[in-house]
Design a protein around this motif. Structure first.
Motif, PDB file in Angstrom:
ATOM      1  N   LEU A 126      25.743 102.898  22.611  1.00 58.00           N
ATOM      2  CA  LEU A 126      26.778 103.279  23.580  1.00 58.00           C
ATOM      3  C   LEU A 126      28.139 103.324  22.905  1.00 58.00           C
ATOM      4  O   LEU A 126      28.522 102.382  22.202  1.00 58.00           O
ATOM      5  N   ILE A 127      28.856 104.428  23.116  1.00 54.24           N
ATOM      6  CA  ILE A 127      30.245 104.558  22.676  1.00 54.24           C
ATOM      7  C   ILE A 127      31.126 104.449  23.914  1.00 54.24           C
ATOM      8  O   ILE A 127      31.046 105.286  24.816  1.00 54.24           O
ATOM      9  N   ILE A 128      31.962 103.414  23.975  1.00 57.05           N
ATOM     10  CA  ILE A 128      32.910 103.255  25.079  1.00 57.05           C
ATOM     11  C   ILE A 128      34.272 103.725  24.599  1.00 57.05           C
ATOM     12  O   ILE A 128      34.829 103.172  23.644  1.00 57.05           O
ATOM     13  N   LEU A 129      34.793 104.759  25.222  1.00 57.15           N
ATOM     14  CA  LEU A 129      36.098 105.291  24.859  1.00 57.15           C
ATOM     15  C   LEU A 129      37.198 104.530  25.594  1.00 57.15           C
ATOM     16  O   LEU A 129      37.074 104.238  26.787  1.00 57.15           O
ATOM     17  N   ASP A 130      38.251 104.219  24.877  1.00 57.24           N
ATOM     18  CA  ASP A 130      39.372 103.518  25.493  1.00 57.24           C
ATOM     19  C   ASP A 130      40.031 104.409  26.537  1.00 57.24           C
ATOM     20  O   ASP A 130      40.074 105.637  26.411  1.00 57.24           O
ATOM     21  N   ASP A 131      40.538 103.787  27.586  1.00 58.85           N
ATOM     22  CA  ASP A 131      41.163 104.521  28.681  1.00 58.85           C
ATOM     23  C   ASP A 131      42.223 103.623  29.295  1.00 58.85           C
ATOM     24  O   ASP A 131      42.040 102.406  29.403  1.00 58.85           O
ATOM     25  N   THR A 169      34.880 104.968  34.524  1.00 59.76           N
ATOM     26  CA  THR A 169      33.664 104.796  35.325  1.00 59.76           C
ATOM     27  C   THR A 169      32.656 105.921  35.126  1.00 59.76           C
ATOM     28  O   THR A 169      31.641 105.969  35.811  1.00 59.76           O
ATOM     29  N   HIS A 170      32.904 106.828  34.179  1.00 60.96           N
ATOM     30  CA  HIS A 170      32.029 107.980  33.974  1.00 60.96           C
ATOM     31  C   HIS A 170      31.285 107.869  32.641  1.00 60.96           C
ATOM     32  O   HIS A 170      31.776 107.254  31.690  1.00 60.96           O
ATOM     33  N   TYR A 171      30.123 108.511  32.581  1.00 63.52           N
ATOM     34  CA  TYR A 171      29.306 108.419  31.379  1.00 63.52           C
ATOM     35  C   TYR A 171      28.456 109.671  31.189  1.00 63.52           C
ATOM     36  O   TYR A 171      28.199 110.428  32.139  1.00 63.52           O
ATOM     37  N   GLY A 193      27.420 110.978  35.001  1.00 68.74           N
ATOM     38  CA  GLY A 193      27.645 110.114  36.157  1.00 68.74           C
ATOM     39  C   GLY A 193      29.000 109.441  36.039  1.00 68.74           C
ATOM     40  O   GLY A 193      29.652 109.510  35.003  1.00 68.74           O
ATOM     41  N   SER A 194      29.409 108.824  37.011  1.00 70.53           N
ATOM     42  CA  SER A 194      28.867 108.733  38.347  1.00 70.53           C
ATOM     43  C   SER A 194      30.037 108.413  39.248  1.00 70.53           C
ATOM     44  O   SER A 194      31.077 107.917  38.793  1.00 70.53           O
ATOM     45  N   THR A 195      29.872 108.674  40.529  1.00 69.16           N
ATOM     46  CA  THR A 195      30.888 108.269  41.501  1.00 69.16           C
ATOM     47  C   THR A 195      30.496 106.927  42.097  1.00 69.16           C
ATOM     48  O   THR A 195      29.378 106.439  41.902  1.00 69.16           O
ATOM     49  N   SER A 196      31.400 106.328  42.846  1.00 63.57           N
ATOM     50  CA  SER A 196      31.129 105.075  43.558  1.00 63.57           C
ATOM     51  C   SER A 196      31.844 105.159  44.894  1.00 63.57           C
ATOM     52  O   SER A 196      33.059 104.984  44.970  1.00 63.57           O
ATOM     53  N   GLU A 197      31.066 105.437  45.953  1.00 65.58           N
ATOM     54  CA  GLU A 197      31.658 105.791  47.242  1.00 65.58           C
ATOM     55  C   GLU A 197      31.060 104.958  48.371  1.00 65.58           C
ATOM     56  O   GLU A 197      29.839 104.889  48.514  1.00 65.58           O
ATOM     57  N   ALA A 198      31.924 104.362  49.170  1.00 66.06           N
ATOM     58  CA  ALA A 198      31.490 103.605  50.345  1.00 66.06           C
ATOM     59  C   ALA A 198      31.435 104.551  51.541  1.00 66.06           C
ATOM     60  O   ALA A 198      32.420 104.719  52.266  1.00 66.06           O
ATOM     61  N   VAL A 199      30.287 105.193  51.721  1.00 63.98           N
ATOM     62  CA  VAL A 199      30.123 106.191  52.794  1.00 63.98           C
ATOM     63  C   VAL A 199      28.895 105.875  53.644  1.00 63.98           C
ATOM     64  O   VAL A 199      28.314 106.760  54.261  1.00 63.98           O
ATOM     65  N   GLY A 200      28.492 104.621  53.686  1.00 67.38           N
ATOM     66  CA  GLY A 200      27.321 104.254  54.460  1.00 67.38           C
ATOM     67  C   GLY A 200      26.054 104.801  53.826  1.00 67.38           C
ATOM     68  O   GLY A 200      25.904 104.825  52.605  1.00 67.38           O
ATOM     69  N   GLU A 240      34.720 116.783  39.535  1.00 65.04           N
ATOM     70  CA  GLU A 240      35.179 115.591  38.802  1.00 65.04           C
ATOM     71  C   GLU A 240      34.265 115.277  37.630  1.00 65.04           C
ATOM     72  O   GLU A 240      34.721 115.038  36.499  1.00 65.04           O
ATOM     73  N   LEU A 241      32.965 115.269  37.868  1.00 57.64           N
ATOM     74  CA  LEU A 241      32.006 114.922  36.822  1.00 57.64           C
ATOM     75  C   LEU A 241      31.935 115.994  35.749  1.00 57.64           C
ATOM     76  O   LEU A 241      31.863 115.685  34.547  1.00 57.64           O
TER      77      LEU A 241
END
Length: 374
Positions: A93-98, A245-247, A259-266, A278-279
């Motif tokens: 895994l490469i994690i890019l700084d943000d 939060t994307h990969y 991915g990915s989104t993170s949505e509280a939509v029931g 966005e993705l």
């Protein structure tokens, strides 16, 4: 004759648990309201690691370390028994700084203390490691991070469960449970009552609602995650790449998951144009060859959201014979093998490899700092 146990929910956690319990000699029935393995376990990216692990509590990290160590043998055994290769792959895994999700300067030493060989690299080194990568800042290289091809894993688990005699019943919606003097007696379904002395709820995002209907409060809520699938070139993207939060997750055949989104939509599993844009913008910015890769599909799944992704695993107080294994949030696939082991050891009265008490449902969880790291 072995003991009887009914599992409610046939995602990765339910399937691995059913397999482990059946291998231990128990007679297992697995109930699924829809189709087996078609919810969050199928929908995710298959990354087998907590993302930004330094943000999570030790309880999650211990479970994940234990679980990740079990995966190579699990994948090999499934392939040997079923002929289906789950494609466990140590991609790194490469994690890019943000700016929104900065990498701590001491992350390599933090990782080393836990046995990881993380390397903090400049943008040039990151681009040399992954040709075509666009990075304007430093990156963290995590070589031990692996992935699994979740649809193939689920297919192999189903095949193995059937080999072991697990009774899998699809289209059976569980509505509640019956008890007598505190002892569980049956599972109540839309098709009728099913006698059962031991039941494990492995229903993912639906666990909180199901147990709530039985008067058992459990803080598990659905969180929607949307994904894209691109048709890339085999070998073009060799490593998992993450920023904020994307990969991007590359498969052996050239497919790339975004991915990915993170949505509280029931319980809404619909997809949106906004998430698509966005993705896709993220993929094309971070790995410009994606500009030439067609989008094959967009989908969404519902994660079982819980505080800091620490799941509930164990017996439910006041209900002798009723257990839960749910609330893994983003890490159901990652932690399914360890969850199954803890669950089987609880049901069989065996010693455990790690302390199970942090995962027990009940008031003792209030002792933990389970603020969600986002």
């Amino acid at each position: 004759m072995g003991q009887d146990v009914v599992l409610v929910g046939a995602g990765a956690v339910g399937l691995v648990s059913a397999m482990v319990l059946a291998e231990a000699g128990m007679r297992v029935t697995l109930l699924e309201k829809g189709r087996v393995g078609q919810e969050a376990s199928w929908a995710g990216g298959g990354i087998l690691s907590p993302l930004f692990p330094w943000r999570y509590p030790p309880e999650l990290l211990r479970l994940s370390d234990y679980s990740m160590a079990l995966y190579p043998q699990l994948a090999a055994e499934l392939h040997r028994h079923t002929g289906i290769d789950p494609e466990w792959e140590p991609s790194g895994l490469i994690i890019l700084d943000d700016a929104a999700q900065p990498i701590p300067a001491d992350s390599p030493s933090w990782g080393a203390a836990r046995g990881h060989r993380w390397v903090l690299e400049g943008d040039t080194a990151a681009q040399e490691r992954q040709q075509g990568l666009r990075s304007s800042a430093h990156a963290l290289w995590c070589p031990e991070v692996a992935q699994i091809r979740n649809p193939r894993l689920l297919a192999a688990l189903v095949a193995r469960c059937r080999q072991l005699g697990v009774l899998i019943r699809e289209g059976v919606a569980v509505e509640g449970f019956a008890e007598r003097n505190g002892q569980l007696t049956s599972v109540e379904t839309a098709q009728g009552s099913l006698p059962a002395g031991q039941v494990v709820v492995t229903a993912g995002a639906w666990t909180g609602r199901l147990l709530g209907n039985a008067g058992i409060p459990m803080a598990i809520e659905p969180v929607r995650g949307q994904m894209l699938l691109l048709q890339g070139q085999p070998g073009a993207l060799q490593h998992i790449v993450m920023r904020s939060t994307h990969y991007l997750v590359p498969r052996r055949d050239g497919l790339i998951l975004v991915g990915s989104t993170s949505e509280a939509v029931g319980f809404d599993k619909g997809t949106t144009e906004a998430a698509h844009a966005e993705l896709l913008a993220f993929a094309r910015e971070v790995f410009p060859p994606c500009r030439h890769y067609p989008v094959l599909r967009q989908w969404a799944g519902l994660r079982p959201g819980s505080h800091a992704s620490v799941p509930y695993i164990g017996a439910i107080a006041g209900w002798k014979g009723l257990y839960v294994a749910a609330g893994h949030f983003r890490y159901g696939l990652t932690n399914a093998p360890a969850t199954a082991q803890l669950l089987a050891q609880a049901l069989l009265g065996q010693p455990t490899a790690i302390d199970p008490s942090p995962y027990w449902p009940g008031p003792e969880r209030k002792k933990l700092d389970l603020s969600d790291p986002g």
